[in-house]
Design a protein around this motif. Structure first.
Motif, PDB file in Angstrom:
ATOM      1  N   LEU A 119      33.396  49.261  37.691  1.00 49.24           N
ATOM      2  CA  LEU A 119      34.096  47.715  37.929  1.00 49.24           C
ATOM      3  C   LEU A 119      34.201  47.386  36.754  1.00 49.24           C
ATOM      4  O   LEU A 119      34.457  48.175  35.514  1.00 49.24           O
ATOM      5  CB  LEU A 119      32.766  46.717  37.803  1.00 49.24           C
ATOM      6  N   ILE A 120      35.955  46.812  36.772  1.00 51.69           N
ATOM      7  CA  ILE A 120      36.556  46.491  35.422  1.00 51.69           C
ATOM      8  C   ILE A 120      36.600  44.483  35.478  1.00 51.69           C
ATOM      9  O   ILE A 120      36.409  44.423  36.573  1.00 51.69           O
ATOM     10  CB  ILE A 120      37.796  46.994  35.585  1.00 51.69           C
ATOM     11  N   LEU A 121      36.542  44.459  34.361  1.00 51.89           N
ATOM     12  CA  LEU A 121      36.105  42.693  34.075  1.00 51.89           C
ATOM     13  C   LEU A 121      37.029  42.703  32.899  1.00 51.89           C
ATOM     14  O   LEU A 121      37.530  43.257  32.332  1.00 51.89           O
ATOM     15  CB  LEU A 121      35.171  42.443  33.442  1.00 51.89           C
ATOM     16  N   ALA A 122      37.813  41.008  33.230  1.00 56.14           N
ATOM     17  CA  ALA A 122      38.693  40.531  32.163  1.00 56.14           C
ATOM     18  C   ALA A 122      39.104  39.452  32.216  1.00 56.14           C
ATOM     19  O   ALA A 122      39.041  38.666  33.413  1.00 56.14           O
ATOM     20  CB  ALA A 122      40.604  41.079  32.445  1.00 56.14           C
ATOM     21  N   GLU A 123      38.962  38.697  30.968  1.00 52.27           N
ATOM     22  CA  GLU A 123      38.753  37.331  30.748  1.00 52.27           C
ATOM     23  C   GLU A 123      40.359  36.124  31.949  1.00 52.27           C
ATOM     24  O   GLU A 123      40.339  35.746  31.387  1.00 52.27           O
ATOM     25  CB  GLU A 123      38.913  36.662  29.239  1.00 52.27           C
ATOM     26  N   TYR A 124      41.430  37.249  30.648  1.00 56.08           N
ATOM     27  CA  TYR A 124      42.279  36.283  31.706  1.00 56.08           C
ATOM     28  C   TYR A 124      43.240  37.256  32.694  1.00 56.08           C
ATOM     29  O   TYR A 124      43.066  38.355  33.510  1.00 56.08           O
ATOM     30  CB  TYR A 124      43.815  36.843  30.376  1.00 56.08           C
ATOM     31  N   PRO A 125      44.060  35.634  33.790  1.00 56.43           N
ATOM     32  CA  PRO A 125      44.773  36.288  34.595  1.00 56.43           C
ATOM     33  C   PRO A 125      45.890  37.382  34.139  1.00 56.43           C
ATOM     34  O   PRO A 125      46.324  37.003  33.481  1.00 56.43           O
ATOM     35  CB  PRO A 125      44.981  35.064  35.350  1.00 56.43           C
ATOM     36  N   GLU A 126      46.303  38.073  35.569  1.00 47.99           N
ATOM     37  CA  GLU A 126      47.712  38.953  35.648  1.00 47.99           C
ATOM     38  C   GLU A 126      48.804  37.531  34.788  1.00 47.99           C
ATOM     39  O   GLU A 126      48.794  37.147  34.951  1.00 47.99           O
ATOM     40  CB  GLU A 126      47.797  39.736  36.764  1.00 47.99           C
ATOM     41  N   GLY A 127      49.504  38.503  34.274  1.00 47.73           N
ATOM     42  CA  GLY A 127      50.551  37.799  33.563  1.00 47.73           C
ATOM     43  C   GLY A 127      50.408  37.729  32.185  1.00 47.73           C
ATOM     44  O   GLY A 127      51.303  36.526  31.164  1.00 47.73           O
ATOM     45  N   THR A 128      49.611  36.937  31.503  1.00 49.96           N
ATOM     46  CA  THR A 128      49.262  37.022  30.228  1.00 49.96           C
ATOM     47  C   THR A 128      49.064  37.398  29.128  1.00 49.96           C
ATOM     48  O   THR A 128      49.210  38.758  29.533  1.00 49.96           O
ATOM     49  CB  THR A 128      47.205  36.482  30.024  1.00 49.96           C
ATOM     50  N   PRO A 129      50.467  36.942  28.262  1.00 51.33           N
ATOM     51  CA  PRO A 129      51.041  37.897  27.335  1.00 51.33           C
ATOM     52  C   PRO A 129      49.726  38.426  26.388  1.00 51.33           C
ATOM     53  O   PRO A 129      48.535  37.392  26.241  1.00 51.33           O
ATOM     54  CB  PRO A 129      51.406  36.946  26.445  1.00 51.33           C
ATOM     55  N   LEU A 130      49.524  38.829  25.804  1.00 52.45           N
ATOM     56  CA  LEU A 130      48.336  40.527  25.324  1.00 52.45           C
ATOM     57  C   LEU A 130      48.601  39.428  24.021  1.00 52.45           C
ATOM     58  O   LEU A 130      49.598  39.643  23.147  1.00 52.45           O
ATOM     59  CB  LEU A 130      48.391  41.673  25.310  1.00 52.45           C
ATOM     60  N   ARG A 131      47.317  38.826  23.075  1.00 50.51           N
ATOM     61  CA  ARG A 131      46.797  38.470  21.429  1.00 50.51           C
ATOM     62  C   ARG A 131      46.226  39.403  21.249  1.00 50.51           C
ATOM     63  O   ARG A 131      45.202  39.812  21.990  1.00 50.51           O
ATOM     64  CB  ARG A 131      47.042  37.245  21.815  1.00 50.51           C
ATOM     65  N   ARG A 132      46.220  39.418  19.605  1.00 53.23           N
ATOM     66  CA  ARG A 132      44.880  40.260  18.862  1.00 53.23           C
ATOM     67  C   ARG A 132      44.195  39.263  19.319  1.00 53.23           C
ATOM     68  O   ARG A 132      43.402  40.548  19.332  1.00 53.23           O
ATOM     69  CB  ARG A 132      46.282  40.244  17.551  1.00 53.23           C
ATOM     70  N   GLU A 133      44.226  38.332  19.300  1.00 58.56           N
ATOM     71  CA  GLU A 133      42.139  37.879  19.390  1.00 58.56           C
ATOM     72  C   GLU A 133      41.846  38.212  20.616  1.00 58.56           C
ATOM     73  O   GLU A 133      40.812  38.034  20.483  1.00 58.56           O
ATOM     74  CB  GLU A 133      42.394  36.490  18.484  1.00 58.56           C
ATOM     75  N   MET A 134      42.681  38.929  21.327  1.00 58.66           N
ATOM     76  CA  MET A 134      41.902  38.370  22.901  1.00 58.66           C
ATOM     77  C   MET A 134      40.811  40.089  22.541  1.00 58.66           C
ATOM     78  O   MET A 134      39.989  40.773  23.049  1.00 58.66           O
ATOM     79  CB  MET A 134      42.861  38.697  23.782  1.00 58.66           C
TER      80      MET A 134
END
Length: 221
Positions: A119-134
């Motif tokens: 299983l792979i989990l992520a907090e943001y939807p596809e297309g969200t620009p990656l930011r350092r604080e993530m």
């Protein structure tokens, strides 16, 4: 890709992050019914770190009610997932940003295998620009989903120490594997040990700590 609603979150994650309403997932959401144990560590893994992971992720865990969680970064994370997949141990990857936004090229094959078998989990939807604080936001998920975080090799500036400190803030258990006092990659773990973190030096230590009897975790951490 599926949306994982809060009602399907493990209770520990709900407790840790009360304002988290949904996650994005690929793979088998039923793995969240298991007890999640988080493993984190340096991107600059040594052969010693690999041997530690091979020792702690004993093949008997494949028959347990435990899922091993890590962050799918280079180094310790990748070797944890790789060892789980090789030995049939349930594994969950929690990645920063969107599911496909921060996967190192060297880990793409592991990513594809976890999609099929874990299983792979992520907090943001596809297309969200990656930011350092993530990356730090992801670390709170790694710490929050588990009653126990195990740190394997971490330097004094390692991001794994952020996860360790968040776990302590959540009143969760924290264990480390001690390392060579002359190696930078061990200094973070050794410091945590001096501050009172639990020390694990074998699979038996981990098994005893978790109260694993007949391949099942029996003690509520």
């Amino acid at each position: 890709m599926q949306i994982l609603s809060r009602k399907k979150f493990p209770s520990l994650l709900c407790e840790a992050i009360p304002n988290l309403d949904l996650l994005y997932s690929l793979g088998n959401q039923d793995l969240l019914r298991n007890v999640c144990i988080t493993f984190v560590g340096t991107r600059d893994i040594t052969r010693y770190g690999e041997l530690v992971i091979e020792e702690l992720l004993d093949e008997t865990l494949a028959r347990s009610n435990i899922a091993i969680v890590s962050g799918l970064a280079r180094g310790v994370d990748a070797y944890v997932h790789k060892t789980c997949l090789k030995r049939g141990i349930k594994t969950i990857a929690i990645v920063p940003g969107a599911i496909n936004s921060a996967i190192p090229k060297s880990n793409r094959s592991i990513f594809e295998e976890i999609k099929r078998r874990g299983l792979i989990l992520a907090e943001y939807p596809e297309g969200t620009p990656l930011r350092r604080e993530m990356f730090v936001l992801r670390n709170r998920l790694l710490a929050g989903i588990s009653p126990l975080t195990v740190v394997i090799q971490a330097g004094e500036s390692s991001g794994s120490l952020i996860t360790a400190n968040i776990a302590l803030d959540y009143n969760r258990e924290l264990c480390i594997v001690p390392g060579d006092i002359n190696r930078e990659v061990s200094k973070g773990c050794n410091t945590l040990a001096k501050q009172g973190a639990g020390i694990i030096t074998s699979f038996k230590d981990l098994k005893d700590f978790l109260g694993i009897i007949n391949n099942q975790l029996t003690i509520k951490l």
